[in-house]
Scaffold this motif. Structure first.
Motif, PDB file in Angstrom:
ATOM      1  N   ILE A 215     -23.980 -17.262 103.814  1.00 51.84           N
ATOM      2  CA  ILE A 215     -23.415 -19.051 103.533  1.00 51.84           C
ATOM      3  C   ILE A 215     -24.993 -19.847 104.346  1.00 51.84           C
ATOM      4  CG2 ILE A 215     -22.156 -20.827 103.558  1.00 51.84           C
ATOM      5  CD1 ILE A 215     -19.848 -18.910 103.455  1.00 51.84           C
TER       6      ILE A 215
ATOM      7  N   LEU B 121     -26.558 -23.460 105.432  1.00 47.80           N
ATOM      8  CA  LEU B 121     -25.873 -25.062 105.679  1.00 47.80           C
ATOM      9  C   LEU B 121     -27.845 -25.635 105.750  1.00 47.80           C
ATOM     10  CD1 LEU B 121     -22.923 -25.583 107.105  1.00 47.80           C
ATOM     11  CD2 LEU B 121     -22.884 -26.980 105.101  1.00 47.80           C
TER      12      LEU B 121
ATOM     13  N   ILE C 198     -32.795 -14.391 110.810  1.00 48.43           N
ATOM     14  CA  ILE C 198     -32.641 -13.176 111.775  1.00 48.43           C
ATOM     15  C   ILE C 198     -31.337 -12.987 112.147  1.00 48.43           C
ATOM     16  CG2 ILE C 198     -33.320 -12.183 114.253  1.00 48.43           C
ATOM     17  CD1 ILE C 198     -36.425 -13.450 113.926  1.00 48.43           C
ATOM     18  N   PRO C 199     -30.610 -14.213 112.747  1.00 51.76           N
ATOM     19  CA  PRO C 199     -28.804 -14.039 113.385  1.00 51.76           C
ATOM     20  C   PRO C 199     -28.066 -13.665 112.636  1.00 51.76           C
ATOM     21  CG  PRO C 199     -29.551 -16.507 113.921  1.00 51.76           C
ATOM     22  CD  PRO C 199     -31.650 -15.647 113.326  1.00 51.76           C
TER      23      PRO C 199
ATOM     24  N   TYR D 265     -19.708 -17.528 110.824  1.00 53.38           N
ATOM     25  CA  TYR D 265     -20.645 -17.482 112.206  1.00 53.38           C
ATOM     26  C   TYR D 265     -21.687 -17.726 111.443  1.00 53.38           C
ATOM     27  CZ  TYR D 265     -16.843 -15.784 115.276  1.00 53.38           C
ATOM     28  OH  TYR D 265     -16.413 -15.842 116.292  1.00 53.38           O
TER      29      TYR D 265
ATOM     30  N   SER E 111     -22.884 -19.218 108.780  1.00 56.34           N
ATOM     31  CA  SER E 111     -22.864 -20.840 108.354  1.00 56.34           C
ATOM     32  C   SER E 111     -23.165 -21.984 109.610  1.00 56.34           C
ATOM     33  CB  SER E 111     -21.817 -21.092 107.574  1.00 56.34           C
ATOM     34  OG  SER E 111     -20.548 -21.618 108.047  1.00 56.34           O
ATOM     35  N   ILE E 112     -21.770 -21.889 110.640  1.00 62.03           N
ATOM     36  CA  ILE E 112     -22.376 -22.631 111.501  1.00 62.03           C
ATOM     37  C   ILE E 112     -23.916 -22.001 112.253  1.00 62.03           C
ATOM     38  CG2 ILE E 112     -21.545 -22.612 114.318  1.00 62.03           C
ATOM     39  CD1 ILE E 112     -18.745 -22.307 113.382  1.00 62.03           C
ATOM     40  N   ALA E 113     -24.586 -21.197 112.314  1.00 62.95           N
ATOM     41  CA  ALA E 113     -25.773 -20.901 112.341  1.00 62.95           C
ATOM     42  C   ALA E 113     -26.673 -21.778 112.016  1.00 62.95           C
ATOM     43  CB  ALA E 113     -25.456 -19.448 113.160  1.00 62.95           C
TER      44      ALA E 113
ATOM     45  N   LEU F  12     -25.933 -24.288 110.342  1.00 62.09           N
ATOM     46  CA  LEU F  12     -26.006 -25.707 110.469  1.00 62.09           C
ATOM     47  C   LEU F  12     -26.851 -26.141 111.657  1.00 62.09           C
ATOM     48  CD1 LEU F  12     -23.833 -28.251 109.573  1.00 62.09           C
ATOM     49  CD2 LEU F  12     -22.523 -27.193 111.686  1.00 62.09           C
ATOM     50  N   ALA F  13     -27.253 -25.068 112.514  1.00 63.16           N
ATOM     51  CA  ALA F  13     -28.369 -25.665 114.026  1.00 63.16           C
ATOM     52  C   ALA F  13     -29.284 -25.606 113.314  1.00 63.16           C
ATOM     53  CB  ALA F  13     -27.473 -24.759 115.175  1.00 63.16           C
ATOM     54  N   ALA F  14     -29.490 -24.239 113.012  1.00 65.41           N
ATOM     55  CA  ALA F  14     -30.998 -24.537 112.201  1.00 65.41           C
ATOM     56  C   ALA F  14     -31.283 -26.042 111.520  1.00 65.41           C
ATOM     57  CB  ALA F  14     -31.254 -23.870 111.085  1.00 65.41           C
TER      58      ALA F  14
ATOM     59  N   PHE G  82     -30.525 -29.125 111.919  1.00 68.65           N
ATOM     60  CA  PHE G  82     -30.164 -29.815 113.397  1.00 68.65           C
ATOM     61  C   PHE G  82     -31.728 -29.516 113.983  1.00 68.65           C
ATOM     62  CE2 PHE G  82     -25.432 -30.506 112.273  1.00 68.65           C
ATOM     63  CZ  PHE G  82     -25.487 -31.663 112.377  1.00 68.65           C
ATOM     64  N   ILE G  83     -32.263 -28.548 114.315  1.00 64.78           N
ATOM     65  CA  ILE G  83     -32.957 -28.652 115.096  1.00 64.78           C
ATOM     66  C   ILE G  83     -34.060 -28.788 114.080  1.00 64.78           C
ATOM     67  CG2 ILE G  83     -34.767 -26.900 116.629  1.00 64.78           C
ATOM     68  CD1 ILE G  83     -31.765 -25.035 116.783  1.00 64.78           C
TER      69      ILE G  83
ATOM     70  N   PHE H 179     -34.408 -32.433 113.852  1.00 68.46           N
ATOM     71  CA  PHE H 179     -34.816 -32.860 115.334  1.00 68.46           C
ATOM     72  C   PHE H 179     -36.631 -32.445 115.213  1.00 68.46           C
ATOM     73  CE2 PHE H 179     -36.355 -31.672 119.457  1.00 68.46           C
ATOM     74  CZ  PHE H 179     -35.900 -33.330 120.422  1.00 68.46           C
TER      75      PHE H 179
ATOM     76  N   ILE I   1     -16.550 -19.416 102.094  1.00 73.60           N
ATOM     77  CA  ILE I   1     -17.322 -20.684 101.316  1.00 73.60           C
ATOM     78  C   ILE I   1     -16.717 -22.014 100.569  1.00 73.60           C
ATOM     79  CG2 ILE I   1     -18.134 -19.002  99.020  1.00 73.60           C
ATOM     80  CD1 ILE I   1     -20.384 -20.955  99.601  1.00 73.60           C
TER      81      ILE I   1
ATOM     82  N   ILE J   9     -29.767 -32.397 120.112  1.00 77.44           N
ATOM     83  CA  ILE J   9     -30.290 -31.593 119.341  1.00 77.44           C
ATOM     84  C   ILE J   9     -29.263 -30.267 120.248  1.00 77.44           C
ATOM     85  CG2 ILE J   9     -32.110 -30.914 120.492  1.00 77.44           C
ATOM     86  CD1 ILE J   9     -31.483 -30.598 117.235  1.00 77.44           C
TER      87      ILE J   9
ATOM     88  N   TYR K 187     -26.968 -27.826 119.762  1.00 76.66           N
ATOM     89  CA  TYR K 187     -27.043 -26.864 118.889  1.00 76.66           C
ATOM     90  C   TYR K 187     -27.530 -25.365 119.027  1.00 76.66           C
ATOM     91  CZ  TYR K 187     -24.325 -30.142 116.386  1.00 76.66           C
ATOM     92  OH  TYR K 187     -23.694 -30.718 115.726  1.00 76.66           O
TER      93      TYR K 187
ATOM     94  N   MET L 209     -25.718 -23.669 120.815  1.00 80.90           N
ATOM     95  CA  MET L 209     -24.558 -23.047 120.768  1.00 80.90           C
ATOM     96  C   MET L 209     -26.209 -21.945 119.571  1.00 80.90           C
ATOM     97  SD  MET L 209     -23.188 -24.303 116.786  1.00 80.90           S
ATOM     98  CE  MET L 209     -24.144 -23.975 116.001  1.00 80.90           C
ATOM     99  N   ILE L 210     -26.749 -22.261 119.537  1.00 77.57           N
ATOM    100  CA  ILE L 210     -27.386 -20.983 118.696  1.00 77.57           C
ATOM    101  C   ILE L 210     -27.622 -19.330 119.927  1.00 77.57           C
ATOM    102  CG2 ILE L 210     -29.895 -19.734 118.425  1.00 77.57           C
ATOM    103  CD1 ILE L 210     -29.067 -21.485 116.001  1.00 77.57           C
TER     104      ILE L 210
ATOM    105  N   LEU M 297     -24.580 -17.897 120.139  1.00 78.47           N
ATOM    106  CA  LEU M 297     -24.698 -17.099 118.765  1.00 78.47           C
ATOM    107  C   LEU M 297     -25.055 -15.545 118.792  1.00 78.47           C
ATOM    108  CD1 LEU M 297     -24.076 -19.353 116.152  1.00 78.47           C
ATOM    109  CD2 LEU M 297     -22.054 -18.157 116.297  1.00 78.47           C
ATOM    110  N   MET M 298     -26.261 -16.167 119.319  1.00 74.52           N
ATOM    111  CA  MET M 298     -26.840 -14.464 119.696  1.00 74.52           C
ATOM    112  C   MET M 298     -26.952 -13.463 121.060  1.00 74.52           C
ATOM    113  SD  MET M 298     -29.244 -14.730 117.435  1.00 74.52           S
ATOM    114  CE  MET M 298     -30.630 -14.355 117.713  1.00 74.52           C
TER     115      MET M 298
END
Lengths: 350, 294
Positions: free
Chosen positions: A74, A76, A120-121, A129, A131-133, A135-137, A139-140, A143, B93, B268, B271, B274-275, B278-279
């Protein structure tokens, strides 16, 4: 001479993997494509504009479906990846003067690299997890669009020239239609064919059971990254097309809302189906336009309506997603299959 | 130094509101396995309802606060009953998209009723700041931290001692076992949505008292993800600790990194954290590690 075979008459694997199962379906598809090339001569500017949006959306939706529908990852971040494509095309054409037919694939490649990086994650993360990663991508990267001003022009964005082909500027809805249509056909065909290759089958097996897939010798990491890269390539092409269509690239066109729109396209159309991506893209592009014209019509009677139409569009969008998930979770493509199955034995269904 | 302490204090306030939101999110996730992307909208609706009662109907603040809690509970309860009940057993999903759909609908309803302008609460708490040594702290900060702390303690007791709370934990750890022990799992599902809506609206009301409200309040719902990932998706302690950490880190980033790069770091930074989490540690500080079998 029917559209669908009434039984399974295949005698070889080659036949099973054929693109067109019957001669009639082949003929109809060719007829449809020919018709698509003919319609712009009869359509007004507004309808051409809608069609162009649909072509761009189809490319993006097919890409996302390869990742989410076929590989089960998934994402986002489709909106941000489209943005990467748009900015890459803009930057390449402004700085190096690349013509559009080089800039669009190049933008696709740049986006593919981005996508693979953010994929890669996916080796460690699954489902929620992942899909949340992504989501962070999203936003980053968003930015980055605003902050990396030396590439993206910051909040004011980039402004590029129209694509020109053999000295002819593609500056109208009419001429852009053909560019978008041709790209859309190429990308869709590539998508359909990809699912018949080794990589495509690997995607499906990762989606269905990744442990079994790994046990059968599929390199999970490699194929997940390929899936991310391919999907992002599509997003990049769609984004760069968008850039050449509007010629102004600003960050607010590639927000999380866009990512959600693309996800809803493939959910409504049908996960894991190229045809479904097309249905979904058409539906989601047309929906707000229909609501807009409804509000223009009803605005004469209820003047307040025009002020809240933006909110109504958003509400209807959410409602449509909810209703589809509740009543037709497999999407429009299932309806289409049911319709086809109904006509299979017509008129002698017993 | 004073700047630093100010940042920490603001961070704690925002962090405690994150903690409330994350508590709601974790509750729903733990009990029903649903990832709620509409958490921020629950917060927003609560804030608007309370504001509307106080301003338009001149209800005293404490009364409208209580009415809002009842309203939020009912809303959460019915959202589960009408929409989420059908989604049990659907792939992840679909559930994500359903809550995203819900969030657009709720946002649209709020915009249609109340418009998009920023609205402010009437003066509820006294303006005069609290003085600790040479530091002045605005009163609403103290109240909101206190209220959040009270709520968090109440919920901890609720989960440890009350029958319903224990039943909720039982459903969270094993649905089938809970069902066979005579626990009404459906009721627990609806209840957890109700409670999640209540805690979110408390956060929304205090946030409204600090900053005023508009529809961008719903962005808070997305900030909840760094919090729960850091704390561990299914841990209530994690939600609280994670909320405070993210709130403080975000404000420090806003205070120290923003001047260097010209703004935006505050949005930012969570997040990026968070990354990294997660890693390195995908199940967060307190989350349960999922073991996968064939």
């Amino acid at each position: 001479m029917s559209y669908v075979n009434c039984g399974n008459f295949k005698t070889s694997y080659e036949k099973d993997a054929e693109l067109f199962q019957t001669r009639l379906s082949k003929f109809l598809i060719y007829a449809f494509v020919t018709a698509l090339f003919a319609v712009p001569f009869f359509l007004g500017d507004y309808l051409l504009y809608v069609m162009n949006l649909i072509f761009i959306a189809v490319i993006g939706a097919v890409g996302l479906n390869i990742l989410t529908g076929f590989t089960g990852l998934i994402s986002l971040g489709q909106g941000a990846f489209m943005g990467v494509g748009a900015y890459a095309a803009g930057y390449l054409s402004l700085t190096y003067g690349l013509p559009f037919f080089l800039a669009i694939p190049a933008a696709g490649l740049v986006t593919a690299v981005f996508g693979a990086f953010f994929g890669i994650p996916s080796l460690r993360l699954k489902g929620l997890y992942l899909s949340i990663a992504t989501l962070a991508a999203q936003f980053i990267i968003e930015f980055g669009f605003i902050r990396l001003e030396f590439i993206t022009g910051g909040v004011t964005g980039l402004s590029i020239d129209y694509a020109s082909f053999l000295g002819h500027e593609i500056d109208s809805d009419f001429s852009f239609y053909f560019l978008a249509l041709v790209l859309c056909i190429i990308m869709t065909l590539a998508g359909v064919n990809m699912m018949r290759t080794r990589a495509g089958r690997a995607f499906l097996s990762i989606r269905d059971n990744y442990i079994a897939a790994e046990a059968m010798g599929i390199n999970l990491f490699r194929y997940k990254l390929i899936s991310f890269a391919v999907s992002s390539f599509y997003a990049g092409v769609a984004g760069s097309l968008w850039a050449y269509y509007t010629t102004i690239i600003t960050p607010e066109n590639f927000t999380i809302g866009v990512s959600i729109q693309y996800l809803s396209m493939i959910i409504i159309g049908g996960l894991g189906s190229i045809l479904g991506s097309i249905f979904g893209a058409v539906f989601i592009v047309i929906l707000p336009e229909v609501l807009q014209s409804f509000s223009d019509w009803a605005g004469g009677y209820y003047p307040n309506l025009t002020q809240i139409i933006g909110s109504i569009k958003e509400g209807v969008f959410g409602l449509v997603i909810i209703l589809f998930l509740m009543f037709e979770p497999e999407g429009m493509v299932r309806r289409w299959r049911l319709i086809k199955a109904y006509w299979k034995l017509w008129p002698f269904s017993y | 130094m004073e700047f630093f302490v100010q940042l920490i204090i603001t961070g704690t306030v925002i962090g405690s509101i994150y903690a409330l939101l994350a508590l709601g999110f974790t509750l729903i996730y733990k009990a029903t396995d649903v990832v709620n992307f509409a958490q921020g909208e629950l917060l927003m609706v609560g804030a608007y309802v309370c504001l509307h009662l106080t301003v338009s109907y001149n209800v005293p603040f404490w009364a409208s606060f209580l009415i809002t809690l009842v309203f939020s509970f009912t809303m959460g309860f019915f959202i589960e009953k009408v929409f989420l009940r059908r989604m049990i057993g659907e792939p992840i999903i679909s559930i994500i998209m359903l809550t995203i759909g819900l969030s657009s609908v709720m946002k649209a309803v709020v915009q249609i009723f109340w418009g998009t302008d920023t609205r402010t609460y009437p003066q509820v708490f006294s303006q005069e700041p609290f003085m600790i040594a040479s530091l002045s702290i605005s009163r609403v900060y103290i109240y909101s931290i206190a209220a959040v702390a009270v709520f968090l303690i109440l919920f901890s007791i609720f989960f440890k001692k009350s029958k319903v709370g224990v039943a909720m934990r039982a459903v969270a750890s094993d649905q089938q076992a809970a069902l066979s022990m005579g626990i009404d799992v459906k009721k627990i599902f609806a209840l957890s949505w109700g409670i999640a809506a209540v805690v979110s609206s408390v956060g929304g009301i205090f946030l409204g008292n600090i900053n005023g409200i508009n529809t961008t309040l719903s962005h808070f719902g997305l900030k909840v993800f760094p919090v729960v990932i850091l704390g561990g998706l299914d841990s209530i302690v994690g939600a609280i600790v994670g909320g405070l950490i993210i709130g403080i880190l975000e404000n420090l980033a806003g205070g120290y990194i923003d001047p260097l790069i010209g703004g935006g770091a505050k949005e930012i930074f969570p997040y990026v954290v968070m990354i990294a989490v997660l890693m390195i540690k995908p199940y967060g500080l307190f989350g349960t590690k999922a073991v996968e079998k064939v």
